[in-house]
Scaffold this motif. Structure first.
Motif, PDB file in Angstrom:
ATOM      1  N   SER A 362       0.817  -1.211   0.000  1.00  0.00           N
ATOM      2  CA  SER A 362       0.000   0.000   0.000  1.00  0.00           C
ATOM      3  C   SER A 362       0.852   1.262   0.000  1.00  0.00           C
ATOM      4  CB  SER A 362      -0.936   0.002   1.206  1.00  0.00           C
ATOM      5  OG  SER A 362      -0.185  -0.080   2.403  1.00  0.00           O
ATOM      6  N   ASP A 363       2.157   1.124   0.346  1.00  0.00           N
ATOM      7  CA  ASP A 363       3.046   2.275   0.340  1.00  0.00           C
ATOM      8  C   ASP A 363       3.644   2.528  -1.047  1.00  0.00           C
ATOM      9  OD1 ASP A 363       2.668   2.557   3.061  1.00  0.00           O
ATOM     10  OD2 ASP A 363       4.305   1.183   3.523  1.00  0.00           O
ATOM     11  N   SER A 364       3.442   1.648  -1.988  1.00  0.00           N
ATOM     12  CA  SER A 364       4.060   1.766  -3.297  1.00  0.00           C
ATOM     13  C   SER A 364       2.987   1.882  -4.366  1.00  0.00           C
ATOM     14  CB  SER A 364       4.953   0.548  -3.555  1.00  0.00           C
ATOM     15  OG  SER A 364       4.177  -0.629  -3.517  1.00  0.00           O
ATOM     16  N   ALA A 365       3.432   1.866  -5.603  1.00  0.00           N
ATOM     17  CA  ALA A 365       2.496   2.040  -6.710  1.00  0.00           C
ATOM     18  C   ALA A 365       1.633   0.813  -6.933  1.00  0.00           C
ATOM     19  CB  ALA A 365       3.277   2.354  -7.984  1.00  0.00           C
ATOM     20  N   GLY A 366       1.998  -0.320  -6.379  1.00  0.00           N
ATOM     21  CA  GLY A 366       1.214  -1.530  -6.560  1.00  0.00           C
ATOM     22  C   GLY A 366       2.117  -2.728  -6.710  1.00  0.00           C
ATOM     23  N   PRO A 367       1.558  -3.949  -6.656  1.00  0.00           N
ATOM     24  CA  PRO A 367       2.355  -5.155  -6.746  1.00  0.00           C
ATOM     25  C   PRO A 367       3.087  -5.247  -8.079  1.00  0.00           C
ATOM     26  CG  PRO A 367       0.135  -5.614  -5.961  1.00  0.00           C
ATOM     27  CD  PRO A 367       0.137  -4.207  -6.441  1.00  0.00           C
ATOM     28  N   SER A 368       4.284  -5.783  -8.021  1.00  0.00           N
ATOM     29  CA  SER A 368       5.069  -6.035  -9.220  1.00  0.00           C
ATOM     30  C   SER A 368       5.440  -7.497  -9.239  1.00  0.00           C
ATOM     31  CB  SER A 368       6.326  -5.155  -9.214  1.00  0.00           C
ATOM     32  OG  SER A 368       7.113  -5.428  -8.071  1.00  0.00           O
ATOM     33  N   ALA A 369       6.188  -7.899 -10.242  1.00  0.00           N
ATOM     34  CA  ALA A 369       6.642  -9.284 -10.295  1.00  0.00           C
ATOM     35  C   ALA A 369       7.552  -9.545  -9.104  1.00  0.00           C
ATOM     36  CB  ALA A 369       7.378  -9.526 -11.602  1.00  0.00           C
ATOM     37  N   PRO A 370       7.474 -10.735  -8.519  1.00  0.00           N
ATOM     38  CA  PRO A 370       8.288 -11.008  -7.329  1.00  0.00           C
ATOM     39  C   PRO A 370       9.776 -11.035  -7.651  1.00  0.00           C
ATOM     40  CG  PRO A 370       7.245 -13.021  -8.122  1.00  0.00           C
ATOM     41  CD  PRO A 370       6.645 -11.893  -8.909  1.00  0.00           C
ATOM     42  N   GLU A 371      10.566 -10.552  -6.702  1.00  0.00           N
ATOM     43  CA  GLU A 371      12.016 -10.638  -6.810  1.00  0.00           C
ATOM     44  C   GLU A 371      12.439 -11.955  -6.176  1.00  0.00           C
ATOM     45  OE1 GLU A 371      16.033  -8.312  -5.213  1.00  0.00           O
ATOM     46  OE2 GLU A 371      14.055  -7.358  -5.092  1.00  0.00           O
ATOM     47  N   VAL A 722      12.958 -15.108   1.460  1.00  0.00           N
ATOM     48  CA  VAL A 722      14.262 -14.828   0.874  1.00  0.00           C
ATOM     49  C   VAL A 722      13.973 -14.034  -0.392  1.00  0.00           C
ATOM     50  CG1 VAL A 722      16.385 -15.768  -0.067  1.00  0.00           C
ATOM     51  CG2 VAL A 722      15.238 -16.950   1.817  1.00  0.00           C
ATOM     52  N   ASP A 723      14.277 -12.737  -0.381  1.00  0.00           N
ATOM     53  CA  ASP A 723      13.706 -11.815  -1.364  1.00  0.00           C
ATOM     54  C   ASP A 723      12.187 -11.949  -1.257  1.00  0.00           C
ATOM     55  OD1 ASP A 723      16.243 -10.995  -2.145  1.00  0.00           O
ATOM     56  OD2 ASP A 723      16.405 -12.533  -3.679  1.00  0.00           O
ATOM     57  N   ASP A 724      11.510 -12.288  -2.359  1.00  0.00           N
ATOM     58  CA  ASP A 724      10.065 -12.493  -2.281  1.00  0.00           C
ATOM     59  C   ASP A 724       9.685 -13.977  -2.232  1.00  0.00           C
ATOM     60  OD1 ASP A 724       9.182  -9.838  -2.246  1.00  0.00           O
ATOM     61  OD2 ASP A 724       9.432  -9.663  -4.411  1.00  0.00           O
TER      62      ASP A 724
END
Length: 752
Positions: A362-371, A722-724
């Protein structure tokens, strides 16, 4: 909950469809007869089936339940108390327990309260007409069905015309809902005892509070026998009725027929909330009081190992000290004789080592592909190798992460290094009789505990363990030191903090194994201390020898030289959570000594926010019925109950943000996703669950592992990132999935 691979497909001719719950006596399944009738099948745990005293109690439960048949009880339809695994089938009733309803929806009012009261009186009438005294009428033994309450669990009832089963040195019942005569003369109780329990239960239903609520079973028992009940918030006419039910003299309590007439006068509409009453609007969903979970046994008791230790806890039978697997419990007092409860003390969990929190989605622009780690693929790895005999500790499987690897505990070795991308085991170190999760990893060193490889249970508990630093690449031992056997060690900003082998000093070591400093384990509250680390700084909590007596001293230890600063004196049983806004956050239990059988369902009354410099304490009240294992993430405390209920409370003001009843029991502590803003959990059978961190809304869940290993009932599950990539441990199995495709998991045969 779906069936696990270890579950039978049928019992006594009843096809088992799914698990309904698990308690201290056994597991309850939803079963179906050949004709299609649904039943709740209670199957006794294997370890109890060998106990003839337990079999006698189970036969007594079956016999008592068979004698009772009424509209407000769950009748027995079949049973075999002499089977290899004794079982009993009762009519399946849809509904949550009264305890779950009040916890989730708040106290009952109006028609709901009236319906409960009248239904319970009619249930007791049927029970007493059959010549049976229930003797354990309490909120978890009342199912809230759509057509009225059902009284269940006759496990400690007695037939009036038979001798009660003698259990030397134990009280039979649940102290806050017992009658005075159950404490004074348990063999001589009559139906009037159930009326007293009914009075206590109705107070709880109407307010969310118990009329007798001492700091321990002993104190509660004293209140029941000699003190007036606390009836704040109980309105007329119910107040006058429960006052008569709670008379210390059994002869002065109303008969059931009179009680039924009085309760019919209860109002069918809700009255304004009285001063001091719990606010039923604090929890959402108050209109939906009927649920789908049926429990033929209370949800509080977790399965136990042969040594009668708690799940995920290491227990020394001679000293009473131990570690709870998820939160590393340090028990600082002897086991109590009354009702088999254990006095517990302060806890310092491994998830409370830092106050830094990942940003939410919610603090960012939205979900992205997992790292994901480079070359990552779904994987599965075993945390067990062949080893003779039993480990000396309860199974505390779990991992700590590095940039590209995991360091995990297991059976038959001290620690294994696992590639985070593929699950390939890179090396194992040691042959250890314990399975303690590694302390941590930093700057190429892995810190672990170690005991002699030839130790056995009877004497290994007294062999002081070593804190060992291993080279993360070569597994070569760099250094080791003897440390306390039952106090945890933690990494802090300058090294590692532990307790000396005699537990009389805090001791800090640098990465080379050199002693940085020592500090006496002493404080004004007492000299029984445990170490801890909050936001990278070393701390200590000290209590008297009996932690339920007196108070708790919070010590701040100077990272440079160990100088002690006693910054606050806190209530007994206070537990640290972490750091919020530069202030230390702690949790105060409602009952210091009285804890649930599972050890993870304690009620709490307030948060404490302490200035680490001045010692100024801010007290933050918690909503009524806040309970569970507490986990601080990003300024929010998440309470996780054994029955799968998760409650989010804002640390700054104690406000309940949301509460969700999930369909997963025995969940791990949560971990928060950086990318998706979700909370991830795993249960002991390998079923993953994702909840929205802001609202608690379910995002997704997976099925259980097909075969997590033979230790699922004895281990505490865990999950980390571990990362995402999600890395979870259930039973003696570790596995990894990606959060956007959690159902894609390898089979054991294809795991790397």
């Amino acid at each position: 909950m779906s069936l696990s691979p270890a579950d039978a497909e049928s019992i006594g001719g009843y096809a088992l469809e799914r698990r309904l719950g698990s308690g201290g006596m056994g597991v309850v399944y939803l079963g179906r007869s050949a004709s299609g009738r649904q039943v709740a099948v209670k199957v006794v745990h294997a370890q109890y089936a060998l106990d003839e005293e337990f079999r006698t109690r189970f036969r007594q439960e079956v016999a008592a339940a068979r004698r009772v048949s009424g509209a407000f009880t769950a009748p027995v339809v079949d049973a075999d108390p002499d089977a290899e695994l004794p079982w009993m089938a009762t009519l399946y009733v849809q509904g949550r327990t009264l305890a779950e309803v009040v916890t989730r929806d708040g106290p009952l009012v109006g028609q709901d309260l009236r319906k409960l009261a009248l239904g319970l009186v009619e249930a007791l009438r049927d029970i007493h007409r059959a010549g049976v005294v229930h003797r354990d009428l309490k909120p978890s033994n009342v199912l809230m069905a759509e057509d009225g309450p059902r009284v269940i669990d006759f496990g400690i009832s007695r037939a009036v015309d038979n001798e009660v089963l003698t259990v030397t040195g134990r009280l039979i019942g649940t102290p806050p809902f017992m009658s005075p005569e159950q404490f004074a003369a348990p063999r001589d109780v009559t139906g009037a005892s159930d009326v007293f329990s009914l009075g206590s239960l109705l107070v709880y239903a109407a307010t969310g509070n118990r009329p007798f609520n001492g700091g321990s079973p002993y104190t509660t028992g004293f209140q029941v026998m000699y003190e007036a009940p606390a009836l704040d918030g109980v309105q007329e006419p119910l107040r006058s009725i429960v006052e008569r039910c709670l008379d210390k003299d059994p002869a002065a309590r109303p008969e059931l027929a009179e009680l039924h007439r009085m309760l019919r006068a209860l109002p069918a509409t809700a009255a304004p909330t009285a001063p001091g009453a719990a606010d039923p609007t604090m929890t959402p969903g108050a209109t939906d009081r009927a649920g789908s979970l049926h429990r033929a046994t209370p949800p509080h008791a977790a399965p136990r190992r042969a040594a009668a230790r708690r799940t995920g806890e290491t227990h020394n039978s001679r000293t009473g000290h131990g570690r709870r697997g998820r939160r590393i419990l340090v028990s600082l007092a002897a086991a109590m004789a009354v009702t088999g409860l254990i006095i517990t003390a302060v806890k310092w969990g491994p998830h409370r080592l830092t106050a830094s929190e990942p940003p939410t989605a919610s603090d960012s622009a939205g979900p992205s592909a997992p790292e994901l780690p480079a070359g990552w693929q779904p994987w599965r790895a075993s945390l067990s190798v062949a080893v003779k005999g039993e480990p000396v500790d309860d199974l505390a499987y779990g991992c700590v992460p590095d940039a590209a690897a995991l360091y995990c505990a297991g059976t038959g070795f001290t620690v294994a290094k696992i590639d985070a991308a593929t699950g390939r085991v890179l090396w194992r170190y040691g042959t250890s009789p314990q399975t303690s999760r590694p302390v941590g990893v930093r700057n190429g060193l892995v810190y672990v505990y170690e005991k002699p490889p030839d130790a056995i249970y009877e004497n290994a508990t007294y062999l002081t363990r070593r804190l060992v630093a291993l080279d993360a690449d070569t597994r070569q031992r760099r250094w080791s030191h003897l440390v306390s056997d039952d106090r945890p060690a933690y990494l802090f900003s300058r090294g590692v903090l532990a307790m000396s082998k005699d537990a009389k000093k805090f001791v800090a070591y640098d990465e080379a194994g050199r002693e940085l400093w020592t500090a006496p384990a002493q404080a004004s509250a007492g000299n029984t201390c445990i170490p801890g680390v909050l936001d990278g700084a070393p701390y200590g909590l000290c209590t008297p020898d009996d932690p339920a007596r007196g108070s708790v001293s919070l010590l701040r230890l100077d990272p440079a030289d160990g100088t002690r600063h006693e910054i606050a004196t806190l209530p007994a049983g206070t537990q640290p959570l972490g750091v919020v806004g530069g202030r230390t956050l702690l949790l105060v239990p409602q009952d210091v000594e009285y804890v649930s059988d599972s050890g993870e369902d304690e009620p709490y009354k307030q948060l404490l926010s302490v200035d680490p410099r001045s010692g100024a304490v801010q007290r933050i009240p918690l909503p009524a019925t806040t309970r569970g294992s507490a986990n601080l993430i990003g300024g929010v405390v998440y309470f996780v109950r054994p029955n799968g209920t998760v409650t989010a409370v804002r640390a700054a003001n104690g406000k309940r943000l949301w509460q969700k009843s999930t369909d997963g029991e025995n969940l791990s502590a949560p971990v928060a996703s950086r990318t998706y803003g979700d909370l991830y959990f795993i249960n002991r059978y390998g079923r993953l669950l994702a909840l929205d961190r802001d609202t608690g809304a379910p995002k997704w869940h997976t099925t259980a592992l097909d075969n997590p290993g033979g230790s699922v009932e004895d281990t505490t599950p865990s999950v980390l990132l571990v990362d995402d990539a999600i890395v979870a441990v259930a039973g003696n199995t570790a596995f990894s999935v990606r959060p956007d495709r959690p159902t894609a998991r390898p089979s054991p045969a294809t795991a790397g």
